[in-house]
Design an enzyme around this catalytic site. Structure first.
Site, PDB file in Angstrom:
ATOM      1  NE  ARG A 104      18.317  -6.192 -20.203  1.00  0.00           N
ATOM      2  CZ  ARG A 104      17.761  -4.922 -20.493  1.00  0.00           C
ATOM      3  NH1 ARG A 104      18.238  -4.125 -21.114  1.00  0.00           N
ATOM      4  NH2 ARG A 104      16.848  -4.886 -19.621  1.00  0.00           N
ATOM      5  NE  ARG A 161      11.569  -8.359 -13.512  1.00  0.00           N
ATOM      6  CZ  ARG A 161      12.675  -8.336 -14.958  1.00  0.00           C
ATOM      7  NH1 ARG A 161      12.442  -8.150 -15.959  1.00  0.00           N
ATOM      8  NH2 ARG A 161      13.886  -8.808 -14.269  1.00  0.00           N
ATOM      9  CE  LYS A 165      15.040 -14.409 -20.632  1.00  0.00           C
ATOM     10  NZ  LYS A 165      15.670 -13.354 -19.761  1.00  0.00           N
TER      11      LYS A 165
END
Ligand code: ATP
Length: 328
Positions: free
Chosen positions: A127, A326, A192
């Protein structure tokens, strides 16, 4: 990229993928080029991240061979249940860019569920113009086409839905504890594992043509690759490298099963399931919007996929767009 170069690089990649030595001479004969031309192609592939080295007298070899992605193999795993184009390209700037190109140039040939994979992405994207890095042979990077006749509005929550579909597919591979970070990331053991990038083409008030991009770490050990943030990969978690073709098919199947219901009913029916996998459920989070920050408790999502954040002033809703979440 010219068709001839594309075919040659595909051929060279197929030869080298076995992890054995191949002399420049043999490769040159196979692809019908001079050794110098072959060296040029290999050097270009190396620039794009192929881990190839040359030993005098022996030829070229990959640091580590890997089974190539194959459209036939993916289709076999899919069991031919549905007509769809499964296309595997050797090198693309990014599979999303390619799918957007196809939407612009031959939309009438596209069907919901068509997919394009790339073995090598030279300009993978996340993104906000960030990069997605995918070591060659160790990742799955692909894009699926899906249209929404009710327009852009009816796509609300799509990136969350895709996360759910990927988590479901991962379960079939023994990964039961993947989690989701709003709005577009899949986490494993707090790091991730995969990212989702949704893009859309189309006019306001008309059918929205979506591109569902997925990048997933299959064998990308954290101690060998710096991708810009801590990350996880399936091979480290499972202790073995899963078959990328079988995995690709499982994710496609899962998307095919989720997307029709989502297209008709929106994200509403999926909120509880998403919340069950929410990495930050009931935890304090910080949302970053450019220079602005907003802190509160993650209280799940609404039927449009908007994040619900609780502060002493009550609940505030956040939609994807420019917002980055976050942990605190
Ligand atoms: P956001 O919360 O806004 O989505 P993000 O940092 O997760 O933030 P994305 O746009 O989803 O951003 O993904 C791009 C970012 O992901 C890169 O800036 C990089 O930090 C990270 N990244 C790139 N390649 C990989 C990879 N193979 N595995 C895990 N993370 C990656």
């Amino acid at each position: 990229m010219r068709q001839a170069s594309k075919a040659i690089r595909k051929h060279i990649l197929a030869l080298l993928s076995d992890g054995h030595f191949h002399s420049g001479e043999t490769i040159a004969q196979q692809v019908g080029l001079s050794r110098t031309a072959v060296a040029g192609h290999i050097s270009q592939l190396a620039d794009w991240g192929l881990d190839v080295f040359k030993v005098k007298g022996k030829g070229y070899r990959l640091e580590r061979g890997f089974p190539l992605l194959s459209a036939d193999s993916i289709k076999r795993h899919l069991g031919n249940t549905k007509r769809a184009v499964i296309d595997v390209e050797s090198v693309l700037p990014s599979t999303n860019t390619e799918m957007k190109k196809r939407i612009a140039s031959k939309r009438e040939d596209l069907e919901n569920g068509d997919v394009v994979f790339a073995e090598i992405q030279t300009d993978g994207r996340g993104r906000h113009g960030r990069s997605w890095l995918a070591p060659v042979g160790g990742s799955l990077t692909f894009s699926m086409y899906w249209s929404f006749p009710d327009g852009y509005q009816s796509m609300a929550g799509l990136s969350l839905l895709v996360g759910l579909a990927v988590c479901d597919a991962l379960k079939e591979f023994g990964v039961e504890d993947a989690e989701l970070k709003w709005p577009n990331d899949i986490y494993l053991q707090g790091k991730k594992l995969a990212g989702v990038l949704i893009e859309v083409e189309g006019q306001i008030g008309a059918t929205a043509h979506s591109v569902i991009g997925i990048g997933l770490n299959v064998c990308v050990p954290d101690n060998q690759y710096d991708v810009g943030q801590p990350h996880s990969d399936l091979a480290s978690y499972l202790g073995t490298i899963p078959d990328r073709n079988a995995l690709a098919a499982e994710i496609i199947k899962s998307l095919w099963s989720y997307l029709p219901k989502f297209t008709q009913q929106g994200f509403g029916p999926f909120t509880a399931y998403w919340e069950a996998l929410d990495l930050y459920a009931d935890k304090r989070i910080v949302l970053q919007m450019g220079e602005k920050r907003f802190s509160g408790i993650d209280r799940g999502v609404d039927a449009s996929g908007a994040l619900l954040v609780e502060t002493q002033d009550g609940i505030t809703r956040f939609h994807g767009g420019e917002v980055s979440l976050r942990g605190n």
